[in-house]
Design an enzyme around this catalytic site. Structure first.
Site, PDB file in Angstrom:
ATOM      1  N   GLU A 272      40.867  39.443  39.124  1.00  0.00           N
ATOM      2  CA  GLU A 272      41.838  40.457  38.753  1.00  0.00           C
ATOM      3  C   GLU A 272      41.540  40.854  37.573  1.00  0.00           C
ATOM      4  O   GLU A 272      41.583  42.379  37.227  1.00  0.00           O
ATOM      5  CB  GLU A 272      43.455  40.153  39.039  1.00  0.00           C
ATOM      6  CG  GLU A 272      43.615  39.570  40.330  1.00  0.00           C
ATOM      7  CD  GLU A 272      43.924  40.770  41.197  1.00  0.00           C
ATOM      8  OE1 GLU A 272      43.588  41.834  40.908  1.00  0.00           O
ATOM      9  OE2 GLU A 272      44.121  40.544  42.467  1.00  0.00           O
TER      10      GLU A 272
ATOM     11  N   GLU B 115      44.099  51.888  49.343  1.00  0.00           N
ATOM     12  CA  GLU B 115      42.678  51.787  50.183  1.00  0.00           C
ATOM     13  C   GLU B 115      42.380  53.161  51.073  1.00  0.00           C
ATOM     14  O   GLU B 115      41.353  53.732  51.153  1.00  0.00           O
ATOM     15  CB  GLU B 115      42.441  50.672  50.854  1.00  0.00           C
ATOM     16  CG  GLU B 115      42.364  49.504  50.111  1.00  0.00           C
ATOM     17  CD  GLU B 115      43.505  48.958  49.542  1.00  0.00           C
ATOM     18  OE1 GLU B 115      44.773  49.388  49.771  1.00  0.00           O
ATOM     19  OE2 GLU B 115      43.376  48.400  48.453  1.00  0.00           O
TER      20      GLU B 115
ATOM     21  N   ASP C 154      37.319  41.389  51.779  1.00  0.00           N
ATOM     22  CA  ASP C 154      36.798  42.878  51.700  1.00  0.00           C
ATOM     23  C   ASP C 154      35.868  43.340  50.875  1.00  0.00           C
ATOM     24  O   ASP C 154      34.716  43.728  51.199  1.00  0.00           O
ATOM     25  CB  ASP C 154      38.139  43.819  51.276  1.00  0.00           C
ATOM     26  CG  ASP C 154      39.111  43.196  50.135  1.00  0.00           C
ATOM     27  OD1 ASP C 154      38.645  42.082  49.381  1.00  0.00           O
ATOM     28  OD2 ASP C 154      40.432  43.509  49.740  1.00  0.00           O
TER      29      ASP C 154
ATOM     30  N   ARG D  49      40.269  44.881  36.562  1.00  0.00           N
ATOM     31  CA  ARG D  49      41.408  45.818  36.128  1.00  0.00           C
ATOM     32  C   ARG D  49      41.205  45.984  34.705  1.00  0.00           C
ATOM     33  O   ARG D  49      41.076  47.140  33.968  1.00  0.00           O
ATOM     34  CB  ARG D  49      42.764  45.184  36.348  1.00  0.00           C
ATOM     35  CG  ARG D  49      43.184  45.113  37.404  1.00  0.00           C
ATOM     36  CD  ARG D  49      44.570  44.528  38.000  1.00  0.00           C
ATOM     37  NE  ARG D  49      44.892  44.042  39.421  1.00  0.00           N
ATOM     38  CZ  ARG D  49      45.621  44.240  39.912  1.00  0.00           C
ATOM     39  NH1 ARG D  49      46.932  44.945  39.538  1.00  0.00           N
ATOM     40  NH2 ARG D  49      45.926  43.611  41.323  1.00  0.00           N
TER      41      ARG D  49
HETATM   42  C1  DMJ Z   1      43.283  46.535  44.104  1.00  0.00           C
HETATM   43  O1  DMJ Z   1      43.729  45.501  43.062  1.00  0.00           O
HETATM   44  C2  DMJ Z   1      41.620  46.342  44.264  1.00  0.00           C
HETATM   45  O2  DMJ Z   1      41.343  47.423  45.162  1.00  0.00           O
HETATM   46  C3  DMJ Z   1      41.446  44.910  45.012  1.00  0.00           C
HETATM   47  O3  DMJ Z   1      39.875  45.003  45.350  1.00  0.00           O
HETATM   48  C4  DMJ Z   1      42.188  44.741  46.095  1.00  0.00           C
HETATM   49  N1  DMJ Z   1      43.262  45.801  46.430  1.00  0.00           N
HETATM   50  C5  DMJ Z   1      43.918  46.077  45.292  1.00  0.00           C
HETATM   51  C6  DMJ Z   1      44.861  47.253  45.747  1.00  0.00           C
HETATM   52  O4  DMJ Z   1      45.121  47.197  46.964  1.00  0.00           O
END
Ligand code: DMJ
Length: 587
Positions: free
Chosen positions: A222, A490, A354, A226
């Site tokens: 994260e 998304e 994902d 971010r």
């Molecule tokens: C985001 O923090 C990023 O896209 C992450 O890869 C998964 N999804 C969240 C938002 O939905």
């Protein structure tokens, strides 16, 4: 009349000496016995004498006239050349105004001198010239999104400035990692929107307040997508070294995650002590997490000219490439001690799986399509998705992507909202010459994602949608436990990819419907809030504004509504998993 001094010093007998090849040097004792005088010099001396004699013959008035003429000519020449110099300076200044003021405010790109250090003359130099120019909103939809961002930012500033998230109902702050997530994550969106003031106050906070020395565990993935991603994009956009220095400091601390026996990162890192470990509840790391840091670590290496970050992150991809998989599909947990997958873990393109697939393609693109195994793994995986995870609902045969539970034994017809990143990724692959069926799958899946919004009275999607495989009435349904909406990006992310790649404005209209729903149900006096139940016409509000709403959801909506599809050009940028654009390299 007193002769001028120089006249007495040069006594050349008043006669011109013939220049001959045999006497190229003449001895002139009267000038200076130490000098030899050439024919050429002699000729010059003779003509000087002539001029001096003539000058001596002039009357006082005549001399005064000559002086005056000389003075006038000199003044005219000085005036002429100084006016030319001024004109050149004016042109130079106005040129730089044009270049540095695309956002109607110089400070955005032309930082105060103290903060601007000369860009490194290595990798970055060629990219400096290619920095994007953002001209701000150009139509009513874009202005509306900018207003939303300003509304959210203002509320966050008033109630939670410097904390990770805003709790918009209670007007309180929420801290997860204590890294001012909303600022660092949202800053490049402000820049892209041309919000000078917001960008500048965020930049000042990053410069003066953002430190990584706290003795506190954070999630490796994260913070990478971010914070590291955000810092690197802001560095690329502004060339302000402050952002790169912060990124390097953070990168050095995050490197602790790779200290496991296998090199597969631990999930938690203590930035202050530079130590890392598995989460308390498990020995395992999440597959998507350990494979969704490579774009950022590679860009950090390229920007700082230090390969150490890229090497550590790329080794993870290489290791996972070597592991056996089910037609390219990966279980969602991996052991950092052994380097092996948890054998019977779920296979999904939703939570925890994902972005493994997303970063295979995006790493291949980031490196100028030079690393073949990344493309091979991506192609195999997408074939695996088609074969094992893609199904059609009943009765209307909508395409969706389900999951394999318990070591592939059973198919679960549920799809996370997170999976709606896939149409965008598939379209990106197709735009990079991957097969046509990838695009067909993208279009069909995008429509299913659209329906997960459209079937609810709020016109908002739930966190998870379940599909019927043998129903005569409803293709999909939402369990109350899964009916919340976190303002996730998304679907609008995929709309933007499809719009840029196809130019089809229907995707803009779908995005506008969703934006209006957010305005109607999620907007509150102090920002935007997540919702508890999209099935209700009066959904309960949950009191949380995630940083990805600023970083991703509003950014993608703003870009989607642009008349110019290529504001962020997918031929030049690869977008990280948190919507931070990073430059594509040649290798
Ligand atoms: C985001 O923090 C990023 O896209 C992450 O890869 C998964 N999804 C969240 C938002 O939905």
């Amino acid at each position: 009349m007193k002769k001028p001094v120089f006249d007495t010093q040069i006594d050349f007998n008043g006669q011109q000496q013939p220049a001959t090849h045999t006497s190229t040097r003449k001895w002139n004792s009267k000038i200076d016995s130490s000098h030899l005088v050439t024919d050429q010099q002699q000729t010059i001396l003779l003509s000087h004498r002539k001029i001096i004699r003539r000058w001596n013959r002039l009357s006082r008035l005549q001399r005064s006239l000559v002086y005056a003429l000389f003075l006038i000519t000199a003044t005219v020449l000085v005036l002429f050349y100084s006016s030319k110099l001024n004109a050149a300076n004016v042109n130079k200044n106005s040129d730089s105004n044009i270049v540095v003021e695309p956002l109607k405010n110089v400070s955005l790109v032309n930082e105060p001198v103290e903060n601007v250090v000369q860009p490194k003359k290595t990798v970055v130099e060629s990219e400096v010239n290619e920095r994007p120019v953002f001209t701000g909103p150009s139509n009513a939809r874009q202005y509306a999104v900018v207003e939303s961002f300003k509304h959210a930012w203002k509320a966050y500033k008033e109630h939670a400035w410097g904390h990770d998230n805003l709790k918009p109902l209670s007007g309180m702050a929420f801290d997860w990692f204590s890294l001012g997530l909303s600022i660092v994550d949202g800053l490049d969106t402000a820049y892209i929107m041309g919000l000078t003031e917001e960008f500048e106050e965020g930049r000042q906070w990053v410069k003066n307040e953002l430190v990584f020395t706290k003795n506190k565990d954070v999630n490796f993935f994260e913070v990478t997508i971010r914070v590291l991603g955000g810092l690197l994009t802001n560095y690329h956009f502004t060339q302000d070294e402050m952002f790169l220095n912060k990124a390097k400091d953070l990168g050095d601390r995050l490197m602790a995650a790779f200290s496991s026996p296998s090199g597969i990162p631990y999930s938690d890192v203590n930035l202050g002590t530079k130590t890392a470990h598995a989460p308390e509840w498990s020995h395992y790391s999440t597959t998507a997490e350990v494979t969704t840091v490579q774009l950022e670590f590679r860009e950090l290496s390229r920007a700082s000219n230090d390969p150490v970050y890229e090497d550590a992150a790329a080794a993870v991809s290489e290791k996972i490439h070597q592991l056996p998989k089910k037609h390219g599909l990966v279980p969602i947990f991996i052991n950092p001690n052994t380097g092996h997958f948890l054998p019977h873990a779920t296979i999904t393109l939703g939570a925890r799986g994902d972005s493994y697939y997303e970063y295979l393609l995006k790493q291949w693109i980031q490196t100028g399509k030079t690393i073949n195994y990344l493309l091979d793994d991506y192609m195999t995986a997408i074939e695996g998705v088609r074969e094992f995870l893609a199904k059609r609902s009943s009765p209307n045969k909508h395409l969706f992507i389900g999951e394999l539970s318990a070591g592939s034994e059973s198919f679960n017809p549920k799809m996370d909202h997170l999976t709606c990143f896939l149409p965008g990724t598939l379209a990106l692959g197709h735009a990079n010459d991957l097969p046509d069926w990838h695009m067909t799958m993208a279009e069909e899946l995008l429509y299913t994602c659209y329906l997960t919004y459209a079937v609810h009275p709020t016109f908002l999607a739930p966190e998870i949608t379940h599909f019927n495989l043998a129903s005569a009435t409803n293709d999909m349904y939402t369990k109350t436990a899964d009916a919340h909406n976190l303002l996730r990006p998304e679907f609008v992310e995929s709309l933007w990819y499809m719009y840029q790649i196809t130019g089809n404005t229907t995707y803009q209209d779908w995005g506008w419907q969703i934006f209006q729903s957010l305005e109607k149900y999620a907007k509150v006096p102090n920002g935007y809030t997540s919702l508890a139940n999209v099935k209700s016409e009066k959904p309960l509000q949950r009191d949380m504004m995630e940083s990805f709403f600023l970083s991703e959801t509003l950014k993608y909506l703003y870009l989607l509504f642009s008349d110019d599809r290529f504001v962020i050009d997918l031929n030049k940028y690869v977008i990280n998993s948190e919507a931070h654009p990073l430059p594509i390299h040649k290798n």
